[in-house]
Structures are given as C-alpha cells and as structure tokens.
Design a protein around this motif. Structure first.
Motif, PDB file in Angstrom:
ATOM      1  N   ARG A   1       0.815  -1.160   0.047  1.00  0.00           N
ATOM      2  CA  ARG A   1       0.098   0.098   0.006  1.00  0.00           C
ATOM      3  C   ARG A   1       0.966   1.233  -0.039  1.00  0.00           C
ATOM      4  O   ARG A   1       0.335   2.239  -0.514  1.00  0.00           O
ATOM      5  CB  ARG A   1      -0.891   0.009   1.384  1.00  0.00           C
ATOM      6  N   ALA A   2       1.937   1.245   0.665  1.00  0.00           N
ATOM      7  CA  ALA A   2       3.046   2.515   0.645  1.00  0.00           C
ATOM      8  C   ALA A   2       3.299   2.468  -0.679  1.00  0.00           C
ATOM      9  O   ALA A   2       3.530   3.701  -1.381  1.00  0.00           O
ATOM     10  CB  ALA A   2       4.021   2.185   1.795  1.00  0.00           C
ATOM     11  N   ALA A   3       3.800   1.549  -1.261  1.00  0.00           N
ATOM     12  CA  ALA A   3       4.201   1.633  -2.864  1.00  0.00           C
ATOM     13  C   ALA A   3       3.033   2.200  -3.644  1.00  0.00           C
ATOM     14  O   ALA A   3       3.482   3.211  -4.422  1.00  0.00           O
ATOM     15  CB  ALA A   3       4.744   0.185  -3.490  1.00  0.00           C
ATOM     16  N   TYR A   4       1.829   1.745  -3.648  1.00  0.00           N
ATOM     17  CA  TYR A   4       0.893   2.197  -4.344  1.00  0.00           C
ATOM     18  C   TYR A   4       0.758   3.861  -4.249  1.00  0.00           C
ATOM     19  O   TYR A   4       0.568   4.557  -5.264  1.00  0.00           O
ATOM     20  CB  TYR A   4      -0.573   1.628  -3.962  1.00  0.00           C
ATOM     21  N   ALA A   5       0.840   4.111  -2.850  1.00  0.00           N
ATOM     22  CA  ALA A   5       0.396   5.629  -2.381  1.00  0.00           C
ATOM     23  C   ALA A   5       1.781   6.449  -3.272  1.00  0.00           C
ATOM     24  O   ALA A   5       1.328   7.353  -3.730  1.00  0.00           O
ATOM     25  CB  ALA A   5       0.365   5.743  -1.053  1.00  0.00           C
ATOM     26  N   GLU A   6       2.811   5.889  -3.076  1.00  0.00           N
ATOM     27  CA  GLU A   6       3.898   6.550  -3.578  1.00  0.00           C
ATOM     28  C   GLU A   6       4.057   6.834  -5.251  1.00  0.00           C
ATOM     29  O   GLU A   6       4.350   7.539  -5.729  1.00  0.00           O
ATOM     30  CB  GLU A   6       5.368   5.954  -3.289  1.00  0.00           C
ATOM     31  N   LEU A   7       3.586   5.592  -5.824  1.00  0.00           N
ATOM     32  CA  LEU A   7       3.382   5.649  -7.194  1.00  0.00           C
ATOM     33  C   LEU A   7       2.092   6.237  -7.919  1.00  0.00           C
ATOM     34  O   LEU A   7       1.840   6.408  -8.986  1.00  0.00           O
ATOM     35  CB  LEU A   7       3.415   4.266  -7.746  1.00  0.00           C
ATOM     36  N   GLY A   8       1.239   6.868  -7.081  1.00  0.00           N
ATOM     37  CA  GLY A   8       0.039   7.423  -7.314  1.00  0.00           C
ATOM     38  C   GLY A   8      -1.067   6.478  -7.828  1.00  0.00           C
ATOM     39  O   GLY A   8      -1.809   6.835  -8.736  1.00  0.00           O
ATOM     40  N   LEU A   9      -1.002   5.384  -7.392  1.00  0.00           N
ATOM     41  CA  LEU A   9      -1.903   4.324  -8.154  1.00  0.00           C
ATOM     42  C   LEU A   9      -3.221   4.320  -7.180  1.00  0.00           C
ATOM     43  O   LEU A   9      -3.250   3.165  -6.231  1.00  0.00           O
ATOM     44  CB  LEU A   9      -1.392   3.005  -7.858  1.00  0.00           C
ATOM     45  N   ASP A  10      -3.885   5.291  -7.179  1.00  0.00           N
ATOM     46  CA  ASP A  10      -5.062   5.294  -6.201  1.00  0.00           C
ATOM     47  C   ASP A  10      -6.300   4.344  -6.449  1.00  0.00           C
ATOM     48  O   ASP A  10      -6.768   3.963  -5.504  1.00  0.00           O
ATOM     49  CB  ASP A  10      -5.627   6.866  -6.571  1.00  0.00           C
ATOM     50  N   GLY A  11      -6.280   3.488  -7.433  1.00  0.00           N
ATOM     51  CA  GLY A  11      -7.296   2.682  -7.619  1.00  0.00           C
ATOM     52  C   GLY A  11      -6.689   1.286  -7.305  1.00  0.00           C
ATOM     53  O   GLY A  11      -7.717   0.386  -7.406  1.00  0.00           O
ATOM     54  N   TRP A  12      -5.550   1.101  -6.915  1.00  0.00           N
ATOM     55  CA  TRP A  12      -5.295  -0.238  -6.387  1.00  0.00           C
ATOM     56  C   TRP A  12      -5.375  -0.543  -4.878  1.00  0.00           C
ATOM     57  O   TRP A  12      -5.387   0.419  -4.071  1.00  0.00           O
ATOM     58  CB  TRP A  12      -3.661  -0.379  -6.747  1.00  0.00           C
ATOM     59  N   SER A  13      -5.793  -1.533  -4.704  1.00  0.00           N
ATOM     60  CA  SER A  13      -5.896  -2.124  -3.271  1.00  0.00           C
ATOM     61  C   SER A  13      -5.122  -3.477  -3.158  1.00  0.00           C
ATOM     62  O   SER A  13      -4.858  -4.410  -3.955  1.00  0.00           O
ATOM     63  CB  SER A  13      -7.488  -2.425  -2.949  1.00  0.00           C
ATOM     64  N   TYR A  14      -4.793  -3.714  -1.770  1.00  0.00           N
ATOM     65  CA  TYR A  14      -4.068  -4.931  -1.453  1.00  0.00           C
ATOM     66  C   TYR A  14      -4.548  -5.257  -0.231  1.00  0.00           C
ATOM     67  O   TYR A  14      -4.206  -4.591   0.812  1.00  0.00           O
ATOM     68  CB  TYR A  14      -2.519  -4.201  -1.211  1.00  0.00           C
ATOM     69  N   ASP A  15      -4.929  -6.377  -0.078  1.00  0.00           N
ATOM     70  CA  ASP A  15      -5.486  -7.068   1.161  1.00  0.00           C
ATOM     71  C   ASP A  15      -4.510  -8.243   1.438  1.00  0.00           C
ATOM     72  O   ASP A  15      -3.621  -8.773   0.886  1.00  0.00           O
ATOM     73  CB  ASP A  15      -7.006  -7.325   0.930  1.00  0.00           C
ATOM     74  N   ARG A  16      -5.061  -8.999   2.654  1.00  0.00           N
ATOM     75  CA  ARG A  16      -4.732 -10.381   2.826  1.00  0.00           C
ATOM     76  C   ARG A  16      -5.753 -11.164   3.482  1.00  0.00           C
ATOM     77  O   ARG A  16      -6.950 -10.807   3.861  1.00  0.00           O
ATOM     78  CB  ARG A  16      -3.846  -9.970   4.331  1.00  0.00           C
TER      79      ARG A  16
ATOM     80  N   LEU B   1       9.874  -6.059  -5.744  1.00  0.00           N
ATOM     81  CA  LEU B   1      10.077  -6.945  -7.012  1.00  0.00           C
ATOM     82  C   LEU B   1       8.726  -7.361  -7.465  1.00  0.00           C
ATOM     83  O   LEU B   1       8.323  -7.396  -8.385  1.00  0.00           O
ATOM     84  CB  LEU B   1      11.189  -8.137  -7.081  1.00  0.00           C
ATOM     85  N   GLN B   2       8.078  -7.574  -6.246  1.00  0.00           N
ATOM     86  CA  GLN B   2       6.567  -8.122  -6.435  1.00  0.00           C
ATOM     87  C   GLN B   2       5.646  -6.700  -7.008  1.00  0.00           C
ATOM     88  O   GLN B   2       4.796  -7.088  -7.940  1.00  0.00           O
ATOM     89  CB  GLN B   2       5.870  -8.485  -5.138  1.00  0.00           C
ATOM     90  N   VAL B   3       5.994  -5.806  -6.379  1.00  0.00           N
ATOM     91  CA  VAL B   3       5.065  -4.564  -6.902  1.00  0.00           C
ATOM     92  C   VAL B   3       5.469  -3.908  -8.478  1.00  0.00           C
ATOM     93  O   VAL B   3       4.624  -3.812  -9.184  1.00  0.00           O
ATOM     94  CB  VAL B   3       5.418  -3.368  -5.989  1.00  0.00           C
ATOM     95  N   GLU B   4       6.825  -4.271  -8.736  1.00  0.00           N
ATOM     96  CA  GLU B   4       7.214  -3.898 -10.192  1.00  0.00           C
ATOM     97  C   GLU B   4       6.572  -5.027 -11.101  1.00  0.00           C
ATOM     98  O   GLU B   4       6.128  -4.681 -12.292  1.00  0.00           O
ATOM     99  CB  GLU B   4       8.677  -4.054 -10.010  1.00  0.00           C
TER     100      GLU B   4
END
Length: 279
Positions: A25-40, A249-252
């Motif tokens: 989620r920190a990566a999405y915020a930094e990359l501006g990926l507002d529509g992305w979600s990550y859960d467990r 690496l997963q985020v990329e």
C-alpha cells in the motif's frame, strides 16, 4: 495518477501479522496508484484452489507465504526459472490474456538485501536451519558464494533434504549437526533461517570479529543473535530488509511500474514494527 481498479493480496495461514499490505500500500501511494488495493486473506492449502478460481479480471497478482509456496504450483500456467530452482512460488502475476505466472522474489530479494550492505561475493557461508527459507538461501548462495556452504540441521531427514537442494542448485554443501552451529559462526556470511528463539543460545558464541549475519526474522527484532552480532561490530541484515526487497520486485511485476519506491516501503514497514499498524 492511476484510478484503474486493480486488486492484489497476500495469502497464507497464519496471515494476520503479515506486513505485506503495509509495504504494498505504501508503494501504491508513492506511485499514485489510487485505484489499487492490497489485502490479506487467511487461506490454507485446501482452500487455495477455490480462492484462485474465484478471482476475476480485476486481480493483478498474489503474494504467497507459508504453506502455499508449493501448493500453488499445480494452479499455474508457468513459472520462472528462479521459482523452478527451488520448486516454490511466492509471487503470482495475472496477465492480460488470463495466464497465471509464478515467480520467486525471495531469492533475488536476499541477493539485493545483501548487495545493499556491500556483500556481493563471499568465499564461504553457513546456513542455520533447513526449512523452506533455507532452500531459498541456498539458491541465493549459489549465485554469490564461490566456495563451500555449511548447513546446520537438527535431523537426518532435514539433512537429506538439504543435500538434495545442494545437488540441485550446484552448491558445494557440507552438512553439520546443529550441535556444531557455534563453530560455523566464523563464516564470512551466516544466514539464519530458523524460527524465533532457535538461535538465541548462539548469541554467546559470536566471534570477536564477525562477518555478516543475515537473520530472516523481523519480529521480534533484534533477535538475541542479531543483537550480539551487532555488539561485536558485525554487519547485520534483517528480515525486514528481505521482506522489503522481495516486495519491491513483486510491486514491479504486478504493477508494471519500476523502480518501486524502496525507501517509502521500508519506512512504512519500520513504522508498523515500531508500534504503528500492520493492517
């Protein structure tokens, strides 16, 4: 900024304390990926096929932890050479044409975490433990260790498993009993892959001039061994370093955006471990 709705998650059992959502989620915020979600999601081996089959085309990828890294293999359309080398997948990417592709980012994550601390090549190494993470450690060492690797194990069954991995990965592997673990701490690189508390008794045996310790735990941290190692002036690479580098690496792979924001992801992980949320 991207508002495209995409989903990703980490699966495993137990999963409640996973830091992966914090990092991604920190990566999405930094990359501006507002529509992305990550859960467990708490998913065991029996529930994995049904979970995967139930995913729609909004899903970009999955992170997998124990006990799913091998259970996922029959459900995939292909895996990377890295994943095949240890028969374990911790990353699944869903392609636009509907394929499920598996990779293992633990191995390059270990190498990247060591390289960050200036460890590119070592003449010898030691591995404490013989579980799933130990096979990834051997795979990483097959790329950076030019000499023998000593593995300290607790049973002949584990010894046989490690011998098999050593042969498969082309590692010059020497098996030692766990009772000899104190003696292998003289190696220039020691990788501890054991559960919490398993290496505590070795803290008193840290040499006067230790090399580098890579302890894959991140909670509790520091471990008794890591604290003693640092106290003797040795370099210590921790489980959070591994977690962050493999997550980068997963985020990329899942987002197609590189480089992933390593610094922001590490800061988020450190904050969560220091008392913030790990949700």
């Amino acid at each position: 900024m991207s508002t495209t709705k995409r989903r990703a998650a980490v699966l495993g059992s137990p999963i409640a304390h996973s830091l992966s959502p914090v990092l991604h989620r920190a990566a999405y915020a930094e990359l501006g990926l507002d529509g992305w979600s990550y859960d467990r999601f708490e998913v065991d081996e029996a529930g994995l096929p049904g979970f995967v089959e139930g995913l729609d085309d909004s899903w970009a990828g999955l992170s997998l932890t124990m006990p799913l890294k091998r259970a996922i293999l029959p459900l995939l359309d292909g895996i990377s050479d890295t994943a095949a080398s240890v028969e374990a997948v911790n990353t699944v990417v869903f392609t636009e044409d509907g394929r499920r592709l598996g990779d293992n980012t633990d191995i390059p994550g270990m190498i990247a975490a060591l390289r960050e601390r200036g460890v590119d090549k070592v003449a010898s190494a030691a591995v404490l433990g013989a579980g799933a993470t130990a096979s990834s450690a051997l795979a990483a060492l097959s790329r950076i260790c030019t000499g023998p690797v000593v593995a300290c194990v607790r049973s002949e069954a584990r010894a046989a498993e490690m011998r098999g991995w050593g042969e498969r990965l082309g590692v010059d592997l020497v098996i030692a009993d766990w009772s000899e673990a104190a003696m292998v701490l003289e190696a220039p690189l020691v990788i501890a892959t054991t559960p919490a508390g398993a290496t505590d008794a070795l803290a008193a045996d840290v040499p006067e001039r230790p090399g580098t310790l890579f302890d894959v735990l991140y909670e509790p941290w520091p471990t008794a061994l890591a604290a003693a190692w640092s106290g003797q002036g040795g370099d210590v690479v921790g489980g959070l370093d591994l977690l962050v580098h493999q997550a980068v690496l997963q985020v990329e792979q899942m987002t197609g955006r590189a480089p992933a924001p390593l610094a922001a992801m590490r800061a988020a992980g450190e904050q969560a471990l220091s008392g913030g949320t790990a949700a």
